[in-house]
Design a protein around this motif. Structure first.
Motif, PDB file in Angstrom:
ATOM      1  N   ALA A   2       0.830  -1.204   0.000  1.00 38.71           N
ATOM      2  CA  ALA A   2       0.000   0.000   0.000  1.00 38.71           C
ATOM      3  C   ALA A   2       0.864   1.253   0.000  1.00 38.71           C
ATOM      4  O   ALA A   2       1.804   1.368   0.770  1.00 38.71           O
ATOM      5  CB  ALA A   2      -0.895  -0.017   1.234  1.00 38.71           C
ATOM      6  N   ASN A   3       0.565   2.167  -0.899  1.00 39.50           N
ATOM      7  CA  ASN A   3       1.299   3.432  -0.891  1.00 39.50           C
ATOM      8  C   ASN A   3       0.484   4.621  -1.369  1.00 39.50           C
ATOM      9  O   ASN A   3       1.020   5.679  -1.617  1.00 39.50           O
ATOM     10  CB  ASN A   3       2.592   3.321  -1.706  1.00 39.50           C
ATOM     11  CG  ASN A   3       2.335   2.795  -3.102  1.00 39.50           C
ATOM     12  OD1 ASN A   3       1.207   2.820  -3.571  1.00 39.50           O
ATOM     13  ND2 ASN A   3       3.360   2.326  -3.762  1.00 39.50           N
ATOM     14  N   LEU A   4      -0.822   4.455  -1.502  1.00 38.10           N
ATOM     15  CA  LEU A   4      -1.629   5.586  -1.992  1.00 38.10           C
ATOM     16  C   LEU A   4      -1.546   6.797  -1.066  1.00 38.10           C
ATOM     17  O   LEU A   4      -1.616   7.928  -1.522  1.00 38.10           O
ATOM     18  CB  LEU A   4      -3.103   5.174  -2.123  1.00 38.10           C
ATOM     19  CG  LEU A   4      -3.618   4.783  -3.506  1.00 38.10           C
ATOM     20  CD1 LEU A   4      -5.104   4.553  -3.464  1.00 38.10           C
ATOM     21  CD2 LEU A   4      -3.290   5.856  -4.540  1.00 38.10           C
ATOM     22  N   HIS A   5      -1.392   6.532   0.238  1.00 35.16           N
ATOM     23  CA  HIS A   5      -1.342   7.653   1.197  1.00 35.16           C
ATOM     24  C   HIS A   5      -0.194   8.603   0.890  1.00 35.16           C
ATOM     25  O   HIS A   5      -0.282   9.793   1.117  1.00 35.16           O
ATOM     26  CB  HIS A   5      -1.243   7.141   2.623  1.00 35.16           C
ATOM     27  CG  HIS A   5      -0.132   6.165   2.834  1.00 35.16           C
ATOM     28  ND1 HIS A   5      -0.222   4.854   2.413  1.00 35.16           N
ATOM     29  CD2 HIS A   5       1.108   6.309   3.355  1.00 35.16           C
ATOM     30  CE1 HIS A   5       0.919   4.234   2.712  1.00 35.16           C
ATOM     31  NE2 HIS A   5       1.727   5.095   3.282  1.00 35.16           N
ATOM     32  N   THR A   6       0.887   8.050   0.318  1.00 36.32           N
ATOM     33  CA  THR A   6       2.051   8.869  -0.001  1.00 36.32           C
ATOM     34  C   THR A   6       1.704   9.929  -1.050  1.00 36.32           C
ATOM     35  O   THR A   6       2.246  11.025  -1.038  1.00 36.32           O
ATOM     36  CB  THR A   6       3.193   7.978  -0.507  1.00 36.32           C
ATOM     37  OG1 THR A   6       3.306   6.885   0.375  1.00 36.32           O
ATOM     38  CG2 THR A   6       4.506   8.712  -0.564  1.00 36.32           C
TER      39      THR A   6
END
Lengths: 203, 339
Positions: free
Chosen positions: B84-88
Motif C-alpha cells: 500500500a502506498n496511496l497515502h504517499t
C-alpha cells in the motif's frame, strides 16, 4: 442501441468492424481504416505480444473483414453524396512505400499523400479548420502569400497530422524551406498580402 | 462500441455461491440482482494493468481528485494489500487507521477512512503491517468486498496493485467500471494482455461455476492443445458450441463486461495510438469489449510531486497532464470513448 435514421444495419455493422460509432464521419472512417490496416498488416507493440495466439489465416481474415467493411462504407457514402470517392484511393502500404523514399516533407508531398488517400481539400478543411485557400498555398508552396509564420507552422502541422504524417517533422521541414526562401529574397518576413488584403477590403 | 451499458458487477451472492466455504449460504442460482438495483448506490471503479510502475496509483488518485472536485463523494481504497502506498500521494503521514484494523479488530470500514486534505475525498489505506498479504483469508476478503458497497460515498475507487494473482483479479472484478492502465512499452502491453485474459477467465469461471459447469471450463482449458484452442476467444467460441445454455451464460457474462483503457506516460504523439491498438486487439483477438478512455502524457513533474508528497493535480493545476487527466475522468464518468 438504435441506428440513426438513414443508416442500414449492415452499415452500422461495418462501422463496428472499423470500431467506430454510428455517427462516424467519412474522415473518421478513412482514418480508422488506415489505422487498422497498419495495425493488422504490420507489427507494433500492440500486436507483437499476441502474435503467437492467432494464425496468419485468422489475421488475414480480420484484414479482409476490415477491407470489406471499408468498401461497403465508401459505397454507402458515394451513393449518399453522388460522387466517386474511390478514384484516387491508394492502399496504405503503397502510401507507406511512397513515404519511405521521401526525404523532406514539402508542399508537393502533402498534396501527393492527400491525393493517395483520396481527400479533396474541402474535406481536409472541414476536419482541420484550415481554410482551403491556405491548404492550397501550402501545397503549392506559395511562400509570398503565406500568413505570418506562426500560423503557417500551425497549419502545416495540423494538415500533416490529419494525413497521419509526423506533424513535428512536417512543420520543421516545411519551415526550413520557408526560411530558406526568405533568406534568398533578402531576409525579413514577407510582405503580408494576407494582412494587406484584409485592410484593402475594409476600405 | 456504441452500446451504452452498466458495467459489470459481481454480487456478493455470486461470490458466496462460488465458494460456500465463505460461511454464507449459497444463493439460489436463478436469483441475480437486477442490474439497475445499484444505480443509486455506491459505484466502484478499479484500476489494474498487470505491470508495476505504470502509474495505476497515480491515475486512480488523480481521477479521484477530479471526481471529488466535481462534488462527488469519493473514497479511495488502496487494495494493494502487500504494498500500500496511496497515502504517499496525498502526503498522509503514518496513517493511524488502515485495513489491518478492519481485518484484525473488526472496526467498521467507514470509521477507518482518513482525510486526504482534498474536500470530498477520503482514503482507506491498505494493510501496511500485514506481512503475509497473500494469507488474507478468503472469508476476510469477501467481508471486505461486502463492506465496500456500504461506504458513505458516491464512488469508491480501488487501486488493486500489480500482478495477476487471483486476489488482485477478484478485487478488480468487484468494480462496475474497469480501468486498464498501460504505458506505451512492449512489456507493459504484454502484461496488460495477460491481466485482461486472467480477468476474463476468472469472470467466465465464476459465471460457469454458478451454473455448476466449473469442470467443463477446467477440462476444456486443460485439453486446449487437442481442441486447437489458442486464445480466450477460441475458448469462448468452443464453449458456446457445447450447448445453448452455456452460450447464454457466456453471453450474459460478456454483455456487461467492458474495459476502459488509459495510456499513461505518453512521450510521443504516435504513442497516443497505442490505446487504439490495444483496444482493437482486445475486441478482435480476445472478443472483449473495450473503450479507449484517453491518455496522459509523461511529465517529469509527476514523480517530483510524488517525492515531495504533494498531489500533482493540486500543485500543477493548469498543466497539460492535468487537462488530460480531467478528460480521462470525464470520459470514464460518461462511459465515453476518447477522441
Amino acid at each position: 442501441m438504435t441506428p440513426p435514421a438513414g443508416k442500414p444495419a449492415e452499415i452500422i455493422e461495418a462501422l463496428q468492424v472499423l470500431e467506430l460509432p454510428a455517427e462516424a464521419t467519412l474522415t473518421q472512417i478513412r482514418q480508422s481504416y488506415r489505422f487498422l490496416k497498419d495495425l493488422y498488416g504490420g507489427e507494433s507493440i500492440a500486436t507483437l505480444p499476441v502474435s503467437g495466439e492467432i494464425s496468419t489465416k485468422d489475421r488475414q481474415q480480420i484484414i479482409e473483414k476490415i477491407d470489406a467493411a471499408y468498401e461497403a462504407l465508401i459505397r454507402f457514402f458515394e451513393d449518399e453524396r453522388g460522387r466517386d470517392l474511390s478514384v484516387q484511393r491508394s492502399a496504405p502500404d503503397e502510401i507507406a512505400r511512397y513515404l519511405a523514399d521521401v526525404e523532406e516533407i514539402t508542399g508537393a508531398v502533402l498534396k501527393t499523400v492527400r491525393k493517395m488517400q483520396g481527400f479533396v481539400p474541402e474535406e481536409v478543411a472541414a476536419e482541420t479548420r484550415i481554410p482551403v485557400l491556405n491548404l492550397e498555398r501550402i501545397e503549392q508552396e506559395d511562400f509570398a502569400a503565406f500568413p505570418p509564420p506562426v500560423y503557417t507552422r500551425g497549419f502545416v502541422s495540423g494538415y500533416a497530422d490529419f494525413l497521419g504524417l509526423e506533424a513535428d517533422r512536417a512543420s520543421s521541414d516545411f519551415m526550413r524551406r520557408f526560411n530558406a526562401w526568405k533568406e534568398n529574397r533578402g531576409g525579413g518576413n514577407p510582405p503580408h498580402r494576407f494582412r494587406l488584403a484584409f485592410w484593402k477590403k475594409k476600405k | 462500441m456504441v452500446r451504452m451499458k452498466v458495467a459489470g458487477e459481481m454480487s456478493y451472492e455470486a461470490f458466496a455461491a462460488e465458494n460456500p466455504a465463505s460461511g454464507a449460504a449459497p444463493a439460489p442460482k436463478q436469483i441475480r440482482p437486477a442490474p439497475d438495483r445499484r444505480t443509486k448506490e455506491t459505484k466502484i471503479w478499479a484500476v489494474g494493468g498487470g505491470k508495476g510502475g505504470i502509474g495505476k496509483s497515480f491515475i486512480i488518485s488523480s481521477v479521484a481528485q477530479c471526481l471529488a472536485r466535481k462534488g462527488h463523494r469519493i473514497v479511495l481504497l488502496d487494495a494493494d494489500l502487500g504494498g500500500a502506498n496511496l497515502h504517499t500521494f496525498f502526503g498522509v503521514d503514518r496513517p493511524r487507521t488502515t485495513l489491518t484494523e478492519f481485518f484484525e479488530r473488526q472496526i467498521p470500514l467507514s470509521s477507518l477512512v482518513c482525510e486526504t486534505g482534498v474536500p470530498n475525498l477520503g482514503l482507506l489505506i491498505g494493510a501496511l503491517d500485514t506481512l503475509a498479504a497473500d494469507h488474507i483469508r478468503y472469508s476476510q476478503k469477501m467481508k471486505l468486498f461486502r463492506h465496500i458497497r456500504t461506504l458513505p460515498a458516491d464512488y469508491v475507487l480501488i487501486d488493486i496493485g500489480a500482478g495477476t494473482h487471483f486476489h488482485t483479479v477478484d478485487s478488480f472484478l468487484l468494480a462496475d467500471t474497469l480501468i486498464a492502465a498501460v504505458v506505451p512499452e512492449l512489456i507493459s502491453v504484454e502484461n496488460l494482455y495477460y491481466f485482461l485474459k486472467s480477468v476474463f477467465y476468472r469472470k467466465l469461471l465464476r459465471a460457469m461455476s454458478e451454473n455448476g459447469w466449473k469442470t467443463i471450463i477446467f477440462e476444456t482449458w486443460k485439453n486446449r492443445r487437442n481442441l486447437g484452442i489458442r486464445n480466450v476467444k477460441e475458448l469462448t467460441d468452443y464453449l458456446r458450441t457445447q450447448s445453448g445454455e452455456i452460450s447464454g451464460v457466456i453471453d450474459e457474462a460478456l454483455s456487461d463486461f467492458l474495459f476502459h483503457i488509459v495510456v499513461n506516460k505518453v512521450r510521443r504523439r504516435q504513442e497516443i495510438k497505442v490505446g487504439l491498438g490495444v483496444k482493437s486487439i482486445c475486441m478482435k483477438y480476445f472478443g472483449l469489449d473495450a473503450r479507449y478512455a484517453g491518455y496522459i502524457e509523461h511529465d517529469e513533474l509527476v514523480s517530483r510531486s510524488i517525492n515531495k508528497r504533494q498531489p500533482y493535480l493540486q500543485t500543477h493545476t493548469g498543466s497539460r497532464c492535468s487537462g488530460q487527466i480531467e478528460v480521462v475522468a470525464e470520459n470514464l464518468l460518461q462511459q465515453k470513448a476518447f477522441g
